[in-house]
Design a protein around this motif. Sequence first.
Motif, PDB file in Angstrom:
ATOM      1  N   ALA A  59     -57.419   7.367  -9.983  1.00 18.87           N
ATOM      2  CA  ALA A  59     -57.335   8.620 -10.730  1.00 18.87           C
ATOM      3  C   ALA A  59     -56.910   9.776  -9.835  1.00 18.87           C
ATOM      4  CB  ALA A  59     -58.674   8.948 -11.379  1.00 18.87           C
ATOM      5  N   TRP A  60     -57.004   9.602  -8.507  1.00 11.12           N
ATOM      6  CA  TRP A  60     -56.618  10.661  -7.593  1.00 11.12           C
ATOM      7  C   TRP A  60     -55.196  10.458  -7.096  1.00 11.12           C
ATOM      8  CZ3 TRP A  60     -59.513  14.922  -6.410  1.00 11.12           C
ATOM      9  CH2 TRP A  60     -60.829  14.922  -6.874  1.00 11.12           C
ATOM     10  N   ALA A  61     -54.419  11.524  -7.104  1.00 12.71           N
ATOM     11  CA  ALA A  61     -53.070  11.452  -6.557  1.00 12.71           C
ATOM     12  C   ALA A  61     -53.106  11.488  -5.039  1.00 12.71           C
ATOM     13  CB  ALA A  61     -52.230  12.608  -7.088  1.00 12.71           C
ATOM     14  N   ALA A  62     -54.199  11.971  -4.453  1.00 11.82           N
ATOM     15  CA  ALA A  62     -54.357  12.039  -3.012  1.00 11.82           C
ATOM     16  C   ALA A  62     -55.845  12.077  -2.703  1.00 11.82           C
ATOM     17  CB  ALA A  62     -53.657  13.274  -2.453  1.00 11.82           C
ATOM     18  N   THR A  63     -56.199  11.812  -1.453  1.00 12.96           N
ATOM     19  CA  THR A  63     -57.585  11.910  -1.019  1.00 12.96           C
ATOM     20  C   THR A  63     -57.818  13.291  -0.441  1.00 12.96           C
ATOM     21  OG1 THR A  63     -57.666   9.553  -0.500  1.00 12.96           O
ATOM     22  CG2 THR A  63     -59.347  10.949   0.487  1.00 12.96           C
ATOM     23  N   VAL A  64     -58.796  13.997  -0.975  1.00 14.97           N
ATOM     24  CA  VAL A  64     -59.093  15.361  -0.554  1.00 14.97           C
ATOM     25  C   VAL A  64     -60.484  15.395   0.062  1.00 14.97           C
ATOM     26  CG1 VAL A  64     -59.273  17.771  -1.270  1.00 14.97           C
ATOM     27  CG2 VAL A  64     -57.666  16.244  -2.430  1.00 14.97           C
ATOM     28  N   THR A  65     -60.576  15.870   1.275  1.00 13.48           N
ATOM     29  CA  THR A  65     -61.846  15.921   2.001  1.00 13.48           C
ATOM     30  C   THR A  65     -62.150  17.352   2.397  1.00 13.48           C
ATOM     31  OG1 THR A  65     -61.391  13.739   2.960  1.00 13.48           O
ATOM     32  CG2 THR A  65     -63.142  15.044   3.971  1.00 13.48           C
ATOM     33  N   GLN A  66     -63.339  17.836   2.037  1.00 15.78           N
ATOM     34  CA  GLN A  66     -63.736  19.163   2.488  1.00 15.78           C
ATOM     35  C   GLN A  66     -64.234  19.056   3.924  1.00 15.78           C
ATOM     36  OE1 GLN A  66     -66.332  21.358  -0.108  1.00 15.78           O
ATOM     37  NE2 GLN A  66     -66.746  22.931   1.429  1.00 15.78           N
ATOM     38  N   VAL A  67     -63.690  19.903   4.803  1.00 14.93           N
ATOM     39  CA  VAL A  67     -64.002  19.869   6.222  1.00 14.93           C
ATOM     40  C   VAL A  67     -64.821  21.109   6.579  1.00 14.93           C
ATOM     41  CG1 VAL A  67     -62.994  19.863   8.539  1.00 14.93           C
ATOM     42  CG2 VAL A  67     -61.915  18.555   6.701  1.00 14.93           C
ATOM     43  N   PRO A  68     -65.863  20.960   7.397  1.00 10.94           N
ATOM     44  CA  PRO A  68     -66.696  22.120   7.745  1.00 10.94           C
ATOM     45  C   PRO A  68     -65.887  23.251   8.362  1.00 10.94           C
ATOM     46  CG  PRO A  68     -67.736  20.087   8.477  1.00 10.94           C
ATOM     47  CD  PRO A  68     -66.359  19.716   8.021  1.00 10.94           C
ATOM     48  N   ALA A  69     -66.267  24.472   8.010  1.00 12.98           N
ATOM     49  CA  ALA A  69     -65.623  25.671   8.554  1.00 12.98           C
ATOM     50  C   ALA A  69     -66.685  26.638   9.021  1.00 12.98           C
ATOM     51  CB  ALA A  69     -64.733  26.324   7.501  1.00 12.98           C
ATOM     52  N   GLY A  70     -66.327  27.489   9.969  1.00 13.94           N
ATOM     53  CA  GLY A  70     -67.251  28.500  10.451  1.00 13.94           C
ATOM     54  C   GLY A  70     -67.539  29.539   9.377  1.00 13.94           C
ATOM     55  N   GLN A  71     -68.741  30.086   9.396  1.00 10.46           N
ATOM     56  CA  GLN A  71     -69.131  31.122   8.446  1.00 10.46           C
ATOM     57  C   GLN A  71     -69.613  32.344   9.217  1.00 10.46           C
ATOM     58  OE1 GLN A  71     -68.380  30.559   5.342  1.00 10.46           O
ATOM     59  NE2 GLN A  71     -67.959  28.367   5.640  1.00 10.46           N
ATOM     60  N   ALA A  72     -69.410  33.520   8.634  1.00  5.82           N
ATOM     61  CA  ALA A  72     -69.807  34.760   9.291  1.00  5.82           C
ATOM     62  C   ALA A  72     -70.319  35.732   8.240  1.00  5.82           C
ATOM     63  CB  ALA A  72     -68.641  35.372  10.062  1.00  5.82           C
ATOM     64  N   GLY A  73     -71.623  35.846   8.111  1.00  6.44           N
ATOM     65  CA  GLY A  73     -72.189  36.733   7.115  1.00  6.44           C
ATOM     66  C   GLY A  73     -72.227  36.104   5.738  1.00  6.44           C
ATOM     67  N   THR A  74     -72.362  36.934   4.724  1.00  5.69           N
ATOM     68  CA  THR A  74     -72.539  36.441   3.363  1.00  5.69           C
ATOM     69  C   THR A  74     -71.253  36.459   2.546  1.00  5.69           C
ATOM     70  OG1 THR A  74     -73.183  38.650   2.615  1.00  5.69           O
ATOM     71  CG2 THR A  74     -74.941  37.163   3.310  1.00  5.69           C
ATOM     72  N   ILE A  75     -70.147  36.933   3.142  1.00  3.59           N
ATOM     73  CA  ILE A  75     -68.870  36.892   2.445  1.00  3.59           C
ATOM     74  C   ILE A  75     -67.822  36.320   3.391  1.00  3.59           C
ATOM     75  CG2 ILE A  75     -69.408  38.837   0.936  1.00  3.59           C
ATOM     76  CD1 ILE A  75     -67.585  40.564   2.711  1.00  3.59           C
ATOM     77  N   GLY A  76     -66.746  35.839   2.824  1.00  6.63           N
ATOM     78  CA  GLY A  76     -65.668  35.320   3.648  1.00  6.63           C
ATOM     79  C   GLY A  76     -64.772  34.398   2.869  1.00  6.63           C
ATOM     80  N   GLY A  77     -63.567  34.220   3.351  1.00 15.31           N
ATOM     81  CA  GLY A  77     -62.627  33.304   2.733  1.00 15.31           C
ATOM     82  C   GLY A  77     -61.333  33.257   3.520  1.00 15.31           C
ATOM     83  N   PHE A  78     -60.650  32.118   3.425  1.00 13.75           N
ATOM     84  CA  PHE A  78     -59.355  31.945   4.072  1.00 13.75           C
ATOM     85  C   PHE A  78     -58.235  32.397   3.141  1.00 13.75           C
ATOM     86  CE2 PHE A  78     -61.501  28.318   6.423  1.00 13.75           C
ATOM     87  CZ  PHE A  78     -61.450  28.923   7.670  1.00 13.75           C
ATOM     88  N   ALA A  79     -57.176  32.962   3.737  1.00 13.52           N
ATOM     89  CA  ALA A  79     -55.990  33.343   2.978  1.00 13.52           C
ATOM     90  C   ALA A  79     -54.746  32.637   3.471  1.00 13.52           C
ATOM     91  CB  ALA A  79     -55.779  34.849   3.043  1.00 13.52           C
ATOM     92  N   ALA A 105     -51.948  17.229  13.468  1.00  9.81           N
ATOM     93  CA  ALA A 105     -53.031  16.777  12.599  1.00  9.81           C
ATOM     94  C   ALA A 105     -54.392  17.146  13.166  1.00  9.81           C
ATOM     95  CB  ALA A 105     -52.941  15.271  12.396  1.00  9.81           C
ATOM     96  N   THR A 106     -54.466  17.458  14.467  1.00  4.76           N
ATOM     97  CA  THR A 106     -55.744  17.764  15.101  1.00  4.76           C
ATOM     98  C   THR A 106     -55.806  19.175  15.671  1.00  4.76           C
ATOM     99  OG1 THR A 106     -54.970  16.787  17.178  1.00  4.76           O
ATOM    100  CG2 THR A 106     -56.192  15.352  15.666  1.00  4.76           C
ATOM    101  N   ASP A 107     -54.848  20.021  15.336  1.00  5.33           N
ATOM    102  CA  ASP A 107     -54.820  21.379  15.872  1.00  5.33           C
ATOM    103  C   ASP A 107     -54.180  22.296  14.850  1.00  5.33           C
ATOM    104  OD1 ASP A 107     -54.883  23.645  17.422  1.00  5.33           O
ATOM    105  OD2 ASP A 107     -53.326  23.002  18.826  1.00  5.33           O
ATOM    106  N   GLY A 108     -54.930  23.298  14.402  1.00  6.93           N
ATOM    107  CA  GLY A 108     -54.388  24.223  13.417  1.00  6.93           C
ATOM    108  C   GLY A 108     -55.113  25.551  13.434  1.00  6.93           C
ATOM    109  N   TRP A 109     -54.535  26.521  12.721  1.00 11.11           N
ATOM    110  CA  TRP A 109     -55.110  27.862  12.603  1.00 11.11           C
ATOM    111  C   TRP A 109     -55.288  28.223  11.136  1.00 11.11           C
ATOM    112  CZ3 TRP A 109     -56.829  30.148  16.908  1.00 11.11           C
ATOM    113  CH2 TRP A 109     -56.245  29.830  18.133  1.00 11.11           C
ATOM    114  N   ALA A 110     -56.362  28.948  10.842  1.00  9.82           N
ATOM    115  CA  ALA A 110     -56.574  29.504   9.504  1.00  9.82           C
ATOM    116  C   ALA A 110     -57.141  30.905   9.672  1.00  9.82           C
ATOM    117  CB  ALA A 110     -57.521  28.639   8.685  1.00  9.82           C
ATOM    118  N   VAL A 111     -56.723  31.819   8.801  1.00  9.94           N
ATOM    119  CA  VAL A 111     -57.157  33.211   8.908  1.00  9.94           C
ATOM    120  C   VAL A 111     -57.622  33.718   7.547  1.00  9.94           C
ATOM    121  CG1 VAL A 111     -55.607  33.700  10.837  1.00  9.94           C
ATOM    122  CG2 VAL A 111     -54.837  34.140   8.482  1.00  9.94           C
ATOM    123  N   GLY A 112     -58.408  34.777   7.588  1.00  5.07           N
ATOM    124  CA  GLY A 112     -58.896  35.417   6.379  1.00  5.07           C
ATOM    125  C   GLY A 112     -59.731  36.616   6.763  1.00  5.07           C
ATOM    126  N   GLY A 113     -60.907  36.736   6.140  1.00  3.78           N
ATOM    127  CA  GLY A 113     -61.738  37.866   6.477  1.00  3.78           C
ATOM    128  C   GLY A 113     -63.116  37.791   5.873  1.00  3.78           C
TER     129      GLY A 113
END
Length: 373
Positions: A25-45, A52-60
């Motif tokens: 039923a899945w077109a692909a395998t999707v895995t949620q990977v742990p991410a750092g958290q800072a305070g009570t709000i936040g999100g990636f944009a 495959a083993t090195d990347g960047w993500a930004v948000g606020g």
Amino acid sequence: MRRTFLKVTGSALVGGLIVASGGPAWAATVTQVPAGQAGTIGGFAGVDAVSATDGWAVGGNGNGIVQRFNGTRWSIVASPDLLNGGANSWAFLADVDATSATSAVAVGQSTAASGGEKTAVALRWNGSAWSRQAVPKPAGTDTELTAAKAFSASDAWAVGQTASGGSTFRKTLAVHYNGTTWVTTPTTSPGTRTNFVTGVDGVSGNDVWMAGYSLNLPYGNRFRQSMIQHWNGSAWIQVATPNNGSTFLYDVAAVSASDAWAVGSASNGGAFVIRWNGSAWNTVAAPPLASLNSVAARSGNDVWVAGSDAAGAPALANWNGTSWSVTPVPTGGGTGSVTLGAVALASPSTEWAVGARQDATTGNSSFTAFRIA
């Protein structure tokens, strides 16, 4: 053209990670990977991958946040304080693009605590630290950057919008990095009320696309029109694009000089996809979703988009050259919602999708990342 909508049949918690299950039923395998958290709000944009083993993500989280993937999890990396010790009341990083493990750019904006003036932000990674760089800003103007594309350590573009003297009329903005400084280049602003640029991509420094939308006066008008401009090495030129009712373009991905994709949403048809064939942009089949926020393409036969379905649930879709297959994104249950902000290619068979999860009870939000394979 055949369109296939694949439904979720379940998810499982494995080793602290949420993993899509349910067989075919899945077109692909999707895995949620742990991410750092800072305070009570936040999100990636924004997200980009070096491998495959090195990347960047930004948000606020009220300030700009940078995180790096180390092959196992996303973790917060030290970056400049965009609040300037309290002189600014809000800051956010909207996008990141890397050309190697030692060279990347991130862009966004900060808002002054007094007067609310916005200032475009550009950061640069040199292999050991992130530093803030000056972005041109005429006195009395608001500037913000929403997307970035780097071709090398001395050739990068960032796009967004600018307004003068507190005006609500926003014009398109493009700045180029030449290895030393960011320089503003002239752009077209077709909308008489406002213009937004939200995506940029290209195949070379002389073949760059930026995408967004425009809005015309009077102020009661809500009819947006898609907008794409092309950098040919010497000037930004607006190129005609289709619309389907009020139309938004949110992102663009270039495969070659004769193949590029732009995605968004349209009031007369939900998800909206157009494709460049080397001479014109044309509407093409879209996945059966309500809106698309991001696109990444390996080839004309391997295109990934991220967005949401009619119920607002996060979803991914892949174009294989013939049809779209849609993969819902596991949210782990509980109350709240997940929004996908960006999708990026990590390897020949791996992608990243990032965004934010908001808790319906507390209103808190958190950084969320998914690996697709």
